[in-house]
Design an enzyme around this catalytic site. Structure first.
Site, PDB file in Angstrom:
ATOM      1  CB  SER A   1      -0.895   0.012   1.232  1.00 33.39           C
ATOM      2  OG  SER A   1      -1.529  -1.228   1.391  1.00 33.39           O
TER       3      SER A   1
HETATM    4  N1  SAH Z   1       0.300  -4.935   4.436  1.00 33.89           N
HETATM    5  C1  SAH Z   1       0.790  -5.430   3.192  1.00 33.89           C
HETATM    6  C2  SAH Z   1      -0.192  -5.153   2.069  1.00 33.89           C
HETATM    7  C3  SAH Z   1      -0.481  -6.397   1.316  1.00 33.89           C
HETATM    8  S1  SAH Z   1      -1.799  -6.296   0.157  1.00 33.89           S
HETATM    9  C4  SAH Z   1       2.177  -4.908   2.891  1.00 33.89           C
HETATM   10  O1  SAH Z   1       2.703  -4.075   3.637  1.00 33.89           O
HETATM   11  O2  SAH Z   1       2.774  -5.381   1.914  1.00 33.89           O
HETATM   12  C5  SAH Z   1      -3.057  -7.187   1.006  1.00 33.89           C
HETATM   13  C6  SAH Z   1      -2.794  -8.602   1.325  1.00 33.89           C
HETATM   14  O3  SAH Z   1      -3.990  -9.136   1.903  1.00 33.89           O
HETATM   15  C7  SAH Z   1      -2.491  -9.500   0.122  1.00 33.89           C
HETATM   16  O4  SAH Z   1      -1.248 -10.092   0.292  1.00 33.89           O
HETATM   17  C8  SAH Z   1      -3.609 -10.532   0.139  1.00 33.89           C
HETATM   18  O5  SAH Z   1      -3.194 -11.837  -0.242  1.00 33.89           O
HETATM   19  C9  SAH Z   1      -4.022 -10.510   1.605  1.00 33.89           C
HETATM   20  N2  SAH Z   1      -5.343 -11.055   1.901  1.00 33.89           N
HETATM   21  C10 SAH Z   1      -6.513 -10.913   1.220  1.00 33.89           C
HETATM   22  N3  SAH Z   1      -7.488 -11.618   1.832  1.00 33.89           N
HETATM   23  C11 SAH Z   1      -6.926 -12.201   2.930  1.00 33.89           C
HETATM   24  C12 SAH Z   1      -7.405 -13.058   3.961  1.00 33.89           C
HETATM   25  N4  SAH Z   1      -8.670 -13.488   4.007  1.00 33.89           N
HETATM   26  N5  SAH Z   1      -6.540 -13.466   4.908  1.00 33.89           N
HETATM   27  C13 SAH Z   1      -5.237 -13.078   4.884  1.00 33.89           C
HETATM   28  N6  SAH Z   1      -4.722 -12.279   3.942  1.00 33.89           N
HETATM   29  C14 SAH Z   1      -5.556 -11.840   2.978  1.00 33.89           C
END
Ligand code: SAH
Length: 285
Positions: A126
Site C-alpha cells: 500500500s
Molecule cells: N500490508 C501489506 C499489504 C499487502 S496487500 C504490505 O505491507 O505489503 C493485502 C494482502 O492481503 C495480500 O497479500 C492478500 O493476499 C491478503 N489477503 C486478502 N485476503 C486475505 C485473507 N482473508 N486473509 C489473509 N490475507 C488476505
C-alpha cells in the site's frame, strides 16, 4: 537460509547507514512509547540482507544506483508530515523501516514515492500515506489512548511484510496473517534480518481472525470486503479499534472504516475513499 555462504554481492543501497553494521553510530533511535526491542538495529549488515532472499540475485538493485535510503526516507517522512500525519511514533517508524527492502529491485527507485507497488501474486504494497493514516487511526482507539501505545495488534494481509515491520516497531505484540503461501514465505524471508521477536507471522485465512492471540486492542486490514467479518468484531477487545477498507455499494469503491468496541457495543465511523486489494476467503498455495 538459502544463499548463505555465497560470495558477498554488491548491494548499492546505503543499508549500512541504517544497518547497525558499524556500531553505536548506526543504531536506530528508540521510538517514543515503543517496546524495548525497538532500540535494536533493524537490519543486520547489508550482505546478510541480500543473501537472505532465496532470489537475491534478482532482487539486487542495479550497480551504481547509489540510493541514499536514509535521506530519501527522511524526505518521505517530511511529505507524510506535510500530508497531515502528526503522530511522532508513526513518523519515526516510517523513518526507521527500509521500504526499499520490501520491493523488487526493478522498483527500488520508486520505493519512497507515495505510491502502491506490485509485490507479486496480483497483490500490492500500500502507499505510505495510506498506511500511515491507518496506523495513526489505530492510535485513536480507547486502549491505545489510555496506554499511549499500541499493545496487541492483528494485521490481516501480511503481503510483503512492510506494514508488519512498521507495526512491529510500534506495538507490544503483532500477529500478521496472510492467505497466500508464497507471500507468507516471502514476508518471512524479507523480515528475517529485522524481525522483532514481538511479530508473529501466520499462514491462514484472516477472515477468521486469529483466535489464539485475541482479544486485540487494534486490528488493521490491508484488504477490503463487502462487510467486516464477524470474527474481527468478536476478537476486538473492549476499548479496541479496528481499521479496515470496506466496499462501498456494489462497485469497486471502498471506504476506510473505523470500528470501536465499547462496553455497550460497537461504534462505526466512515472516512475517506481508499483502494485496496479484495479480501478473499480460504487459502492458496
Ligand atoms: N500490508 C501489506 C499489504 C499487502 S496487500 C504490505 O505491507 O505489503 C493485502 C494482502 O492481503 C495480500 O497479500 C492478500 O493476499 C491478503 N489477503 C486478502 N485476503 C486475505 C485473507 N482473508 N486473509 C489473509 N490475507 C488476505
Amino acid at each position: 537460509m538459502s544463499g548463505e555462504g555465497t560470495p558477498a554481492r554488491k548491494f548499492p543501497l546505503r543499508l549500512d547507514r541504517i544497518a547497525g553494521a558499524a556500531g553505536a553510530s548506526s543504531r536506530l533511535p528508540e521510538l517514543p512509547g515503543s517496546p524495548s526491542v525497538a532500540a535494536r538495529p533493524l537490519l543486520r549488515p547489508q550482505r546478510q540482507v541480500a543473501n537472505s532472499h532465496a532470489d537475491a540475485r534478482h532482487r539486487s538493485a542495479p550497480a551504481g544506483l547509489g540510493l541514499d535510503s536514509a535521506g530519501v526516507r527522511a524526505r518521505m517522512v517530511q511529505r507524510l508530515r506535510a500530508g497531515g500525519i502528526r503522530h511522532e511514533a508513526v513518523l519515526a517508524a516510517f523513518e526507521r523501516v527500509p521500504r526499499h527492502a520490501f520491493v523488487d529491485a526493478a522498483l527500488v527507485t520508486q520505493a519512497y514515492e507515495d505510491t502502491s507497488l506490485p509485490i507479486g501474486h496480483g497483490q500490492t504494497i500500500s502507499k505510505p500515506s495510506v498506511v500511515a493514516r491507518m496506523i495513526e487511526l489505530l492510535y485513536g482507539g480507547a486502549n491505545a489512548q489510555a496506554s499511549g501505545r499500541l499493545v496487541n495488534v492483528l494485521e490481516i494481509g501480511t503481503g510483503c511484510g512492510y506494514q508488519a515491520a512498521l507495526l512491529g516497531t510500534l506495538a507490544r505484540s503483532v500477529t500478521s496473517i496472510e492467505r497466500l503461501k508464497p507471500l507468507h514465505d516471502k514476508a518471512r524471508e524479507l523480515l528475517a534480518p529485522l524481525r522483532p521477536p514481538n511479530l508473529r507471522l501466520v499462514f491462514g485465512d484472516g477472515m477468521l481472525g486469529h483466535a489464539p492471540n485475541a482479544p486485540y486492542d487494534a486490528i488493521i486490514a490491508a484488504a477490503g470486503g463487502a462487510s467486516v467479518p464477524q470474527a474481527w468484531l468478536d476478537q476486538l477487545a473492549e476499548g479496541g479499534r479496528l481499521v479496515t477498507p470496506v466496499r462501498d455499494g456494489g462497485g469497486d469503491g471502498q471506504v476506510l472504516t473505523v470500528i470501536d468496541r465499547h462496553a455497550e457495543g460497537y461504534r462505526r465511523s466512515v472516512h475517506e475513499a481508499v483502494k485496496f486489494v479484495p479480501l478473499k476467503s480460504g487459502l492458496a498455495r
